[in-house]
Design a protein around this motif. Structure first.
Motif, PDB file in Angstrom:
ATOM      1  N   GLN A 110       0.185 -45.205 111.546  1.00 55.31           N
ATOM      2  CA  GLN A 110       0.430 -44.057 111.788  1.00 55.31           C
ATOM      3  C   GLN A 110       0.718 -42.843 110.622  1.00 55.31           C
ATOM      4  O   GLN A 110       0.951 -41.693 110.480  1.00 55.31           O
ATOM      5  CB  GLN A 110       1.625 -44.574 112.248  1.00 55.31           C
ATOM      6  N   SER A 111      -0.563 -43.485 109.831  1.00 51.50           N
ATOM      7  CA  SER A 111      -0.794 -42.355 108.547  1.00 51.50           C
ATOM      8  C   SER A 111      -0.715 -41.122 109.094  1.00 51.50           C
ATOM      9  O   SER A 111      -0.898 -39.732 108.319  1.00 51.50           O
ATOM     10  CB  SER A 111      -0.848 -43.187 107.235  1.00 51.50           C
ATOM     11  N   LYS A 129       1.120 -38.863 111.042  1.00 53.27           N
ATOM     12  CA  LYS A 129       1.920 -38.436 109.753  1.00 53.27           C
ATOM     13  C   LYS A 129       1.807 -37.049 109.286  1.00 53.27           C
ATOM     14  O   LYS A 129       2.222 -36.173 108.939  1.00 53.27           O
ATOM     15  CB  LYS A 129       2.904 -39.756 109.354  1.00 53.27           C
ATOM     16  N   TRP A 139       7.316 -43.507 117.248  1.00 51.17           N
ATOM     17  CA  TRP A 139       7.661 -43.919 115.786  1.00 51.17           C
ATOM     18  C   TRP A 139       7.762 -45.293 115.541  1.00 51.17           C
ATOM     19  O   TRP A 139       9.098 -45.838 116.345  1.00 51.17           O
ATOM     20  CB  TRP A 139       7.529 -43.348 114.624  1.00 51.17           C
ATOM     21  N   SER A 160      -1.479 -43.136 118.056  1.00 52.82           N
ATOM     22  CA  SER A 160      -0.575 -43.467 116.571  1.00 52.82           C
ATOM     23  C   SER A 160       0.059 -43.913 117.157  1.00 52.82           C
ATOM     24  O   SER A 160       1.266 -44.469 116.378  1.00 52.82           O
ATOM     25  CB  SER A 160       0.044 -41.483 116.425  1.00 52.82           C
TER      26      SER A 160
END
Length: 181
Positions: A109-110, A113, A180, A76
């Motif tokens: 990156q969902s 998260k 992130w 990610s």
């Protein structure tokens, strides 16, 4: 930045996901689910914590897959800022270490998260009902090359496969923070 994973939130349901390997092969939570559970591993190529444990992790993954537990490895990190984690480098890293689980790109990156992933490596062990039962570390050796080790992740996932429940006492995983955007 060094981070530890939070305490396991027993029973938390696994988020659905649809991701692909760097070559475009699609996978989903449900397609990777094993008869006895699912292990989701958030990892990357450049993290010294992942590098220190990758060979032990690959060995444990092979054992778990043979015992009916599906495994997904997910990257990610923002590879624009960390080019070592690019999809091309993911392919090389997986081949170099003999990774048998799909190594999936979480480009937006969902998925990281949605899981609440915080570091690499970060382990999410789900039972056959997709309920979280393990959020600990791989073993007690840490970054050292062990002569002996207590394979906590392997033992916990075997317990999950057999009983549907993970160990009540778990030691958090530690690693580099997820990068992130």
């Amino acid at each position: 930045m060094l981070l530890n994973t939070p305490i396991c939130e027993f029973g938390w349901k696994a988020p659905d996901f649809h991701l692909a390997t760097p070559d475009g092969t699609p996978h989903s939570r449900d397609s990777l689910m094993g008869d006895k559970g699912l292990l989701v591993v958030f990892m990357c190529n450049h993290c010294p914590y992942v590098i220190a444990v990758i060979d032990r992790l690959v060995t444990d993954i092979k054992l778990l897959q043979a015992e009916g537990i599906g495994v997904a490895c997910i990257m990610s990190n923002d590879w624009a800022d960390y080019p070592a984690d690019s999809p091309d480098n993911m392919v090389q890293f997986a081949a170099q270490h003999g990774l048998t689980a799909p190594y999936l790109v979480d480009a937006d990156q969902s998925v990281g998260k949605a899981h609440g992933a915080v570091c690499t490596p970060d382990f999410f062990g789900f039972n056959a009902d997709l309920e979280l039962q393990y959020r600990g570390r791989i073993d007690d050796a840490g970054m050292k090359e062990p002569s002996t080790r207590n394979p906590e992740l392997l033992n916990a996932m075997r317990m999950v496969a057999e009983t549907g429940q993970g160990p009540k006492n778990q030691t958090p995983s530690m690693g580099c923070s997820i990068k992130w955007r």
